[in-house]
Scaffold this active site. Sequence first.
Site, PDB file in Angstrom:
ATOM      1  N   ASP A 186       3.676   7.267   0.925  1.00  0.00           N
ATOM      2  CA  ASP A 186       4.666   5.922   1.380  1.00  0.00           C
ATOM      3  C   ASP A 186       5.797   5.543   0.433  1.00  0.00           C
ATOM      4  O   ASP A 186       5.223   6.326  -0.328  1.00  0.00           O
ATOM      5  CB  ASP A 186       3.599   4.868   2.154  1.00  0.00           C
ATOM      6  N   HIS A 221       7.068  -1.113   4.110  1.00  0.00           N
ATOM      7  CA  HIS A 221       6.049  -0.422   4.740  1.00  0.00           C
ATOM      8  C   HIS A 221       4.722   0.535   3.995  1.00  0.00           C
ATOM      9  O   HIS A 221       3.657   0.259   5.347  1.00  0.00           O
ATOM     10  CB  HIS A 221       6.943   1.362   5.231  1.00  0.00           C
ATOM     11  N   SER A 391       2.670   4.115  12.015  1.00  0.00           N
ATOM     12  CA  SER A 391       1.941   4.167  11.151  1.00  0.00           C
ATOM     13  C   SER A 391       0.588   3.062  10.840  1.00  0.00           C
ATOM     14  O   SER A 391       0.255   3.136   9.569  1.00  0.00           O
ATOM     15  CB  SER A 391       3.311   3.765  10.205  1.00  0.00           C
TER      16      SER A 391
END
Length: 721
Positions: A186, A221, A391
Amino acid sequence: MGYLACISIQPINEVHIMKQNKLAIAIVIISMMMTMTSVAHAQDRIERIGDKEYQQINDQWFYLTEQADTVRFSPERLIVRLKDSAGEIAQFKQSLQLNDLEIVSGPTSGGYYVLQSPAMNRGFEVKRVLLQNLLIASIEFSIFGERLTVPNDEKWSDQWNLPKVEMPPTWDITKGNPDVVIGIVDSGALLNHPDLQNCLWDDIGYNFLNPGSPPDEVFEHGTPVSGIIGAQTNNTIGVAGIAGCWDATSGTRLMILKDGNAVPTVSLTAEAIEWAADNGASVVNISTGYPDHSSILQSAVNYATNLGVTIVASAGNNGGNGSSNKSIRYPAKYSNTIAVGATIEDDTRWVTSGNNGSAIGSDLDLMAPGGATIIMTTLLNGGYGLFNGTSASAPHVAGVAGLMKSVNPSLTPAQVRSILQNTADWKSHMNSNEYGHGRLNAYSAVKHALPLQLENHAFTSSQSLTEKAHIFGNATLSSGATLTIASGNVAVIDGTLSRSGSTNAHLVVEGTLIIDPDSELDGIRVTVGSSGKMIVRSNATFNMNSSRLTVNGNASFGNGFTMTQGAFTLSPTGQATFTNPNIEIYNPGPLTPHDHGFFAHGELTLNGGLIEGEGTSYTWPGVRIIGSGSAGSTVSGTEIRDASYGVYISSTSDITVNGVEVNEATFDGIYANASEDLTLTNNLLNENTRHGIFVDGGSVTTMQGNHGYRYIGRVAAFKVL
């Protein structure tokens, strides 16, 4: 191409329930109840009250909450609170000739009473009428719950997603193994986040964008993804992670692998996957989507899979109703990855009228929570907020895969995938194109991942289970045999374990035994050792056949647990919690006094339910609490019938008996001897031959609100010496 999530921060609301008064205007209300007509019983039908629908399925009643959670309830029991305060409950029961509606318990501190109707139909009719009366503050059916492992993280109540996939019972099987490492490919992570820093892999990970630098995050994220998988759990702060560390010896560990900032690069993603495989990761999560096939990406996935690494990937956020291409993104689309789509709270696919929504297609494996209402998790600012998209759904599956590898390291990626698919929850609105094999069920997946899968197994001789086991179907234990759950081991019984033959069969728990909802032990004597733990789910049944359930360690019994033809003993080293049990005390013949019965030497918590004598002589108390080890025990809201004493207390302290109803005891409803600091409140003691309450020495801290009658109709004696 990019990471597949949306982030927002929203305030969290707390609900405060106002406590109100006791019982009032009783004559008017009960008169209304008495005029109601009953409706003939019917099977598998629907009842409607206002805008709520109740459905009967196989003699059990259910309704849906606004969040589409299924709730089982008892139409015969109503919880009522009235607006005004007046009267005593005993006077209320006597003067209004309440013949068919029984006051089971109350008032609570909030003024609630529990009413028992004689039949299910009567309960619906009572609720319909009382809802129209302005004197009623509230009325609701009594619902069934279950006692589970629940962490103490401050935002647990906002994590709707974890109960949805059954994480609390899953943690009773395993909280994860630190030797299992989950790679997170990620945008990096906030490595010193207070809910992540203790759960990182020893070497942390690798920064492929800037080699030599830590895999810190600047674009938010990876931190939210990491929190869903592995936030520290049960540490009083923040959120609970699916496979996060609970302490130094539990929980998986997070390997942080940075493949970009706002935009990942496919070569770096591929490099990170291979690096994870080479450095000991068991599972890799990729919450990234590429719109087209890439040979380097597929090669990396193949390489890692061949080394035994399970690859989990987000399906894509391009599945909105306005999207021209709703197909699964890469690497999720590859056949050897687990492609995960996103559902919302009602188990429907996350989808918007625009382009955003969970991608669809034949390559989809399963769904997990990820859409709105969105997921509470860790944020880059060191705090917590909301995060959604596929996600957010993929890390649910990656975390569960890590728990599966924790209980069974030998599982191959293909086996992990197959188990996840075959144990997913399937709803009537689902189809394979939009939902794959259904929505993730963590508990079912982990118990089917246990090394020993014993279906319809016959235990023909004494043995000790030293491997984690799932015993399901119709299993048997031969007469004279002892089955031991070894210390440090876990076993799950899902179905029936019955005695084969006519003599004693013995189940000994030195590790952890979990008995699933509606499962049954038939003719099995059960002993929980001093280091043992037994968790009995809702509506499980122990048919004891004149044998004994003994708890020397720790045991909890969920709503509706039933024990027939048996005796229960809680030793001084034991702790036991019962919620709404149905206990039948059994004495088939002359035995040493007090050898049989509901007998607590240790700390007992008994909430609700019924204890009733069956074939017993006058020497058997309904609940006997004795000795210093039982200090702190509580009995509340329980009905006790046909015992020698309803509750017998001796040589102990700090005992609370509240809201208990004792009927037709041979001697006293409640008897206490040489015990200190007793709290005896709001008990109903009817037709007991001697005293309602008899305290023979010791001290009573509080005794109020107790009522009762004897056979001859006089108020029962409450005697304190």
